[in-house]
Design a protein around this motif. Structure first.
Motif, PDB file in Angstrom:
ATOM      1  N   LEU A 172     -51.920 -46.475-112.706  1.00 50.60           N
ATOM      2  CA  LEU A 172     -52.252 -47.044-113.838  1.00 50.60           C
ATOM      3  C   LEU A 172     -54.178 -47.414-113.575  1.00 50.60           C
ATOM      4  O   LEU A 172     -54.628 -47.731-112.683  1.00 50.60           O
ATOM      5  N   ASN A 173     -54.813 -47.232-114.682  1.00 45.84           N
ATOM      6  CA  ASN A 173     -56.151 -47.617-114.818  1.00 45.84           C
ATOM      7  C   ASN A 173     -56.316 -49.148-114.621  1.00 45.84           C
ATOM      8  O   ASN A 173     -55.822 -50.010-115.535  1.00 45.84           O
ATOM      9  N   PRO A 174     -56.817 -49.517-113.624  1.00 46.62           N
ATOM     10  CA  PRO A 174     -57.104 -50.841-113.428  1.00 46.62           C
ATOM     11  C   PRO A 174     -57.585 -51.917-114.388  1.00 46.62           C
ATOM     12  O   PRO A 174     -57.451 -53.043-114.577  1.00 46.62           O
ATOM     13  N   GLY A 175     -58.379 -51.217-115.213  1.00 48.56           N
ATOM     14  CA  GLY A 175     -59.177 -51.864-116.524  1.00 48.56           C
ATOM     15  C   GLY A 175     -58.298 -51.685-117.803  1.00 48.56           C
ATOM     16  O   GLY A 175     -58.753 -52.470-118.548  1.00 48.56           O
ATOM     17  N   ALA A 179     -52.237 -52.361-117.106  1.00 46.96           N
ATOM     18  CA  ALA A 179     -52.451 -52.819-115.583  1.00 46.96           C
ATOM     19  C   ALA A 179     -52.922 -54.129-115.645  1.00 46.96           C
ATOM     20  O   ALA A 179     -52.365 -54.847-114.684  1.00 46.96           O
ATOM     21  N   LEU A 180     -53.841 -54.771-116.529  1.00 44.29           N
ATOM     22  CA  LEU A 180     -54.352 -56.126-116.411  1.00 44.29           C
ATOM     23  C   LEU A 180     -53.161 -57.019-116.537  1.00 44.29           C
ATOM     24  O   LEU A 180     -52.782 -57.949-115.896  1.00 44.29           O
ATOM     25  N   THR A 181     -52.177 -56.766-117.805  1.00 44.74           N
ATOM     26  CA  THR A 181     -51.017 -57.599-117.931  1.00 44.74           C
ATOM     27  C   THR A 181     -50.118 -57.602-116.668  1.00 44.74           C
ATOM     28  O   THR A 181     -49.692 -58.526-116.300  1.00 44.74           O
ATOM     29  N   LEU A 182     -50.008 -56.319-115.982  1.00 43.63           N
ATOM     30  CA  LEU A 182     -48.968 -56.326-114.988  1.00 43.63           C
ATOM     31  C   LEU A 182     -49.512 -57.069-113.897  1.00 43.63           C
ATOM     32  O   LEU A 182     -48.800 -58.040-113.394  1.00 43.63           O
ATOM     33  N   VAL A 183     -50.655 -57.006-113.306  1.00 45.95           N
ATOM     34  CA  VAL A 183     -51.019 -57.538-112.145  1.00 45.95           C
ATOM     35  C   VAL A 183     -51.288 -59.089-112.331  1.00 45.95           C
ATOM     36  O   VAL A 183     -51.334 -59.855-111.436  1.00 45.95           O
ATOM     37  N   SER A 184     -51.490 -59.480-113.685  1.00 47.16           N
ATOM     38  CA  SER A 184     -51.703 -60.868-114.022  1.00 47.16           C
ATOM     39  C   SER A 184     -50.521 -61.636-113.576  1.00 47.16           C
ATOM     40  O   SER A 184     -50.467 -62.610-113.133  1.00 47.16           O
ATOM     41  N   LYS A 185     -49.380 -60.891-113.865  1.00 49.72           N
ATOM     42  CA  LYS A 185     -48.101 -61.606-113.784  1.00 49.72           C
ATOM     43  C   LYS A 185     -47.346 -61.258-112.194  1.00 49.72           C
ATOM     44  O   LYS A 185     -46.755 -62.207-111.859  1.00 49.72           O
TER      45      LYS A 185
END
Length: 301
Positions: A172-175, A179-185
């Motif tokens: 996934l593109n980190p930006g 990806a942002l939603t996933l790694v935030s949780k």
């Protein structure tokens, strides 16, 4: 070049300016004086300039160098007072002033030399921009700064992710929103393969990219492989998980602010036919057209 009019040279600093005046014959008329960039200081300087106007029965012109946001307020003040203002690029003014060997370098000397510049070279006066164009310039520049901050934060986020799960950027593109939603949780790879989190992650992969269930299943399988690889190749430090969550939150916050600015730029652009004119040029779209117009000002000038 200036003819038969006095000139006021202003050397701008953060909290004060040095002012001086030269006569229409380019001789010093008003010795350099200092005034604060406050209401009282600006009104005092205006009073001194009015004396020059009365002495020569001619409205002086104002000359100052561009010093970023410090000089902008001074320019705006004198334009509102009806003065002809010359806001000069310092690269140009320095090249002219340095053509003569200078034994002294002080704010007082600079103010005097600026006042004399118009007697040796012609410049284009600064004009008061339309309020809509001025707003557009401020908004597009603010958007540029926010986009730059976002890019830096995404880079920092990716660096942290690659330490804990090296293959994640290929999944996934980190930006991206997903990806942002996933790694935030779920910032830790071990959380991606926990059964308790399977449904929540699948919902993210299916609904956020809007590519359907088959895409979500394929992407989840790749994510699981990434997490399994991370058990060997990654550094399982809790600090990295905290850092990832922090940077992801920063990027998400910047996305919200960029959206707010974009909405305001769009509303302004709809009121300016020049934006539509610029968009008609191949290669210039909705983002670039307002930026160009904000920087160059009124196309008709």
């Amino acid at each position: 070049m200036l003819v038969n009019r006095p000139a006021i040279g202003i050397d701008v600093a953060k909290n004060f300016c040095f002012y001086t005046a030269v006569s229409p014959t380019c001789t010093t008329f008003l010795k350099p004086f200092r005034a604060l960039n406050t209401k009282q200081g600006l009104l005092f300087a205006l009073g001194q300039i009015k004396k020059v106007e009365e002495a020569f029965s001619s409205k002086p012109v104002i000359v100052l160098e561009s010093t970023g946001h410090y000089s902008q307020r001074i320019v705006h003040f004198f334009l509102k007072q009806g003065f002809e203002v010359y806001h000069i690029n310092p690269l140009i003014s320095h090249s002219i002033k340095n053509s003569v060997v200078r034994k002294v370098k002080t704010d007082r000397v600079d103010a005097l030399e600026l006042a004399k510049l118009l007697f040796v070279q012609a410049f284009r006066p600064t004009t008061m921009p339309k309020e809509q164009l001025a707003n557009l310039k401020v908004l597009t520049r603010a958007r540029g700064h926010l986009v730059e901050q976002r890019a830096k934060s995404v880079n920092q986020l990716q660096c942290a992710i690659e330490q804990i799960a090296p293959l994640f950027p290929s999944v996934l593109n980190p930006g991206s929103l997903t990806a942002l939603t996933l790694v935030s949780k779920f910032p830790s790879p071990c959380e991606w393969i926990e059964k308790a989190n399977h449904k929540a992650i699948m919902d993210m992969l299916e609904t956020l990219p809007r590519k359907g269930k088959s895409y979500a299943q394929e992407k989840y399988a790749t994510l699981v492989s990434c997490a399994e690889d991370a058990q060997i190749t990654g550094i399982p430090l809790a600090a990295y998980a905290s850092t990832i969550r922090c940077f992801a939150s920063v990027v998400q916050s910047l996305d919200v602010q960029i959206k707010v600015i974009d909405d305001q730029i769009k509303a302004l652009s709809e009121q300016l036919p020049e934006v539509a004119l610029l968009r008609s040029i191949p290669g210039i779209g909705d983002t670039l057209a307002p930026i160009i117009l904000g920087e160059i000002g009124d196309i008709e000038r």
